[in-house]
Write a protein that holds these residues in place. Sequence first.
Motif, PDB file in Angstrom:
ATOM      1  N   LYS A  82      94.351  75.303  90.718  1.00 51.99           N
ATOM      2  CA  LYS A  82      94.243  73.914  90.250  1.00 51.99           C
ATOM      3  C   LYS A  82      94.075  73.867  88.738  1.00 51.99           C
ATOM      4  O   LYS A  82      94.659  73.011  88.058  1.00 51.99           O
ATOM      5  CB  LYS A  82      93.060  73.221  90.941  1.00 51.99           C
ATOM      6  N   VAL A 103     104.400  77.601  96.259  1.00 51.13           N
ATOM      7  CA  VAL A 103     102.954  77.372  96.282  1.00 51.13           C
ATOM      8  C   VAL A 103     102.264  78.476  97.064  1.00 51.13           C
ATOM      9  O   VAL A 103     101.218  78.998  96.645  1.00 51.13           O
ATOM     10  CB  VAL A 103     102.628  75.989  96.885  1.00 51.13           C
ATOM     11  N   VAL A 158      99.324  72.976  82.987  1.00 54.91           N
ATOM     12  CA  VAL A 158     100.723  72.561  82.850  1.00 54.91           C
ATOM     13  C   VAL A 158     100.793  71.095  82.433  1.00 54.91           C
ATOM     14  O   VAL A 158     101.598  70.719  81.580  1.00 54.91           O
ATOM     15  CB  VAL A 158     101.470  72.795  84.181  1.00 54.91           C
ATOM     16  N   ARG A 159      99.923  70.288  83.030  1.00 52.29           N
ATOM     17  CA  ARG A 159      99.909  68.870  82.649  1.00 52.29           C
ATOM     18  C   ARG A 159      99.478  68.710  81.191  1.00 52.29           C
ATOM     19  O   ARG A 159     100.038  67.915  80.436  1.00 52.29           O
ATOM     20  CB  ARG A 159      98.964  68.091  83.560  1.00 52.29           C
ATOM     21  N   LYS A 182      95.261  76.025  86.645  1.00 47.18           N
ATOM     22  CA  LYS A 182      96.564  76.350  86.075  1.00 47.18           C
ATOM     23  C   LYS A 182      97.499  75.146  86.108  1.00 47.18           C
ATOM     24  O   LYS A 182      98.253  74.911  85.154  1.00 47.18           O
ATOM     25  CB  LYS A 182      97.190  77.526  86.837  1.00 47.18           C
ATOM     26  N   LEU A 183      97.443  74.400  87.197  1.00 43.97           N
ATOM     27  CA  LEU A 183      98.280  73.201  87.286  1.00 43.97           C
ATOM     28  C   LEU A 183      97.830  72.152  86.274  1.00 43.97           C
ATOM     29  O   LEU A 183      98.661  71.451  85.674  1.00 43.97           O
ATOM     30  CB  LEU A 183      98.220  72.637  88.705  1.00 43.97           C
ATOM     31  N   ASP A 184      96.506  72.050  86.072  1.00 44.09           N
ATOM     32  CA  ASP A 184      96.006  71.141  85.034  1.00 44.09           C
ATOM     33  C   ASP A 184      96.501  71.574  83.663  1.00 44.09           C
ATOM     34  O   ASP A 184      96.798  70.735  82.795  1.00 44.09           O
ATOM     35  CB  ASP A 184      94.473  71.117  85.045  1.00 44.09           C
TER      36      ASP A 184
END
Length: 321
Positions: free
Chosen positions: A293, A33, A299-300, A295-297
């Motif tokens: 954030k 992270v 992935v989901r 980018k993480l969304d």
Amino acid sequence: MDGASYHRVPRIKIRDIRDDYLKFELRDTDASVANALRRVMISEVPTIAIDLVEIEVNSSVLNDEFIAHRLGLIPLTSDKAMGMRFSRDCDACDGDGQCDYCSVEFHLNARCIVDQTMDVTSKDLINPDFGVRPVEYPDAAGGEGDADGGNSKGIIIVKLRRGQELRLRAIARKGIGKDHAKWSPAATVTFMYEPDIRINQDLMETLSLEEKRAWVDSSPTKVFELDENTGQVEVVDPEAYTYDDEVIKKAEAMGKPGLVEINAKEDNFIFTVETTGAIKASQLVQNAIEILKLKLDAVRLSEDTVETDDFGELGAHMRGG
């Protein structure tokens, strides 16, 4: 446990903050992270930089391409960059990159009419939009500044002699450092593991004052300090430790292994952020977190087989645009 997940909430503690500098602690997370945040700050936070130059007159000693390259590397204040459109995705100008939604226009008109050499600087770039302008840096020589009372002389673009002229139009656009370094808002972004240093005081007491002094001096940086009156060795600046193991090697050479124990706290990181001035250091970190954030969304969303091109502005980032 089946179905359970290990969830941590990272915490940030600000240590030092200035417009172009920020030092903070990132806790309760891991290196993946921390490194992701560092890479986003360097290459994916958008700024505004000159991307197109139309030169009308150039009788200086520098050719057109050289001047265009120098203009592109001048940092521009980019507080409004997050709200602008990428030129390739702008539907207002069909991707032409020359409308108010995706670009900012500058003009420069300079002519030397005196015998002294004339400096053409970033201050000569004229733009009616005061929200986007060349970054000003304090005069390093400590002078009194220019005739307008400022303390910045601007970034030199070219020097003109009598009779020479430079007239041009420049278009600045939104971009990211992944496309070109001129769009990177970061001068440097580094992080280090927070060291945990523990001295075995019982073993330290077996050393003579001269041995203690030699052990303290073996550290390339001032991490330890010897009190000449009490003979106590203390840790004065653990963050100055560079993981060079010199004090550990010195202790072993003195026949005192275990004199000091040094471990890296693998979930605590110390960040140092310096910007080019395009945006404030605090804003750089905030923007980087927002992009991370997104980018993480993504992935989901990918678990639902959503294509990258459907991610909107994030899609443009992932495509390098």
